[in-house]
Enzyme design. Structure first.
Site, PDB file in Angstrom:
ATOM      1  N   GLU A  24      42.728  -5.009  22.226  1.00 27.46           N
ATOM      2  CA  GLU A  24      43.436  -4.833  20.947  1.00 27.46           C
ATOM      3  C   GLU A  24      43.584  -3.340  20.607  1.00 27.46           C
ATOM      4  OE1 GLU A  24      41.622  -4.492  17.354  1.00 27.46           O
ATOM      5  OE2 GLU A  24      39.762  -5.523  17.897  1.00 27.46           O
ATOM      6  N   LYS A 158      31.511  -9.001  12.833  1.00 28.07           N
ATOM      7  CA  LYS A 158      30.926  -7.753  12.335  1.00 28.07           C
ATOM      8  C   LYS A 158      29.902  -8.075  11.245  1.00 28.07           C
ATOM      9  CE  LYS A 158      35.145  -5.616  12.107  1.00 28.07           C
ATOM     10  NZ  LYS A 158      35.908  -6.416  13.049  1.00 28.07           N
TER      11      LYS A 158
END
Ligand code: PSU
Ligand code: MN
Length: 303
Positions: A24, A158
């Site tokens: 990405e 995350k």
């Protein structure tokens, strides 16, 4: 009309059935500061190559969606300011208006699937933000995993996110969450959390097999592989907790929300730890790239 432009190297690899790993670009434009963003983007491509696969970094440049960027294109993206952060909702609009944007996990999965690339490495996926039960800030990454058949290798969601609620949403959506080589769910900067992962696998071959079986069963969507950051590079949860709390208080005070929230929190956490968190972030992305390359190699063998 071709909606996707493959680099010559990626086109060749696809035509020959060689292993390809999608990467990405939001991590380049919004996830890391200059110049570490450029160094990491290059290093991760080198890691994928060294592990025997072809890297395909994905982004929209002047309206064209690319799978596989040249060195010059990666350099341009890493230096660019005010680049759009593209997800499912805004990918086509950016292309239609000739814009430039980096792709999040969701948009990268869409591009990868269009290019016939089944494996994708990132740092950490988006998920349910803290307070998400009120703000409804739930990343489109989770929904994409339930729709698009790509195996995504991350280091967990995350740790700035509400991990238990993120897991609940993934379970509701029927997304397999596979911890690699351990029982507990990794937590991005930390190799482990208190939560057990729903699934565990110990080899790239098993992950590739499960990907193929899902396709044969006609199951929509991908798999999420949670690969723990190497112990030598981790920051334990006890050390991360106060740092994350401080960053979230700062975001709250400044009224930061929506798309800007994740990039703000990452930047603040990198600053608060004197770039130690950034070093860990780089190490975990590289680690994920290597595992993704192994999975891609197994898929290529099986195909
Ligand atoms: N992994 C990183 N750094 C990042 C991201 C992943 O190490 O910046 C990006 C990914 O592109 C992911 C996005 O899709 O963060 C999540 O954004 P949001 O929470 O706004 O959905
Ligand atoms: Mn969000």
């Amino acid at each position: 009309m071709s909606v996707l432009s493959l680099s010559p190297e990626v086109a060749r690899a696809r035509a020959q059935g060689l292993p390809v790993v999608a990467l990405e670009s939001t991590i380049i434009t919004h996830g890391m500061p200059w110049p570490q963003n450029l160094e990491t983007a290059r290093q991760v491509e080198a890691d994928v190559r060294e592990a025997g696969a072809v890297p395909a970094t994905i982004a929209v440049l002047d309206g064209t969606l690319y799978a596989g960027l040249s060195e010059a294109q990666i350099d341009t993206l890493a230096r660019a300011r005010r680049v759009a952060k593209l997800s499912r909702a805004d990918l086509a609009a950016c292309m239609a208006t000739g814009g430039t944007g980096s792709t999040t996990v969701a948009a990268t999965m869409i591009a990868a699937a269009t290019a016939g690339i089944a494996t994708f490495a990132t740092g950490g996926i988006g998920g349910v933000h803290m307070g998400g039960e009120n703000s409804l800030d739930i990343s489109a990454d989770l929904y994409e995993l339930s729709k698009t058949p790509v195996t995504v290798v991350c280091a967990g969601a995350k740790a700035i996110l509400d991990l238990p609620r993120t897991l609940e949403v993934l379970e509701t959506l029927g997304v397999p969450v596979i911890a690699y080589g351990q029982d507990t769910l990794p937590a991005f900067w930390s190799s482990s959390s208190e939560m057990n992962a729903p699934l565990r696998m110990d080899s790239a071959a098993q992950i590739a097999q499960a990907h193929l079986i899902r396709a044969n069963l006609g199951l929509a969507g991908g798999q999420l592989v949670a690969n723990p950051v190497p112990r030598a590079d981790e920051i334990p949860q006890s050390e991360m907790r106060p740092v994350i709390a401080q960053a979230m208080m700062d975001a709250d005070e400044l009224g930061i929300a929506g798309k800007a929230l994740t990039p703000f929190l990452l930047r603040r956490i990198h600053d608060l730890t004197g770039a130690r968190a950034l070093e860990t972030n780089i190490a975990l992305v590289r680690n994920n790239a290597r595992l993704a390359a192994q999975i891609a190699a197994e898929l290529s063998k099986a195909g």
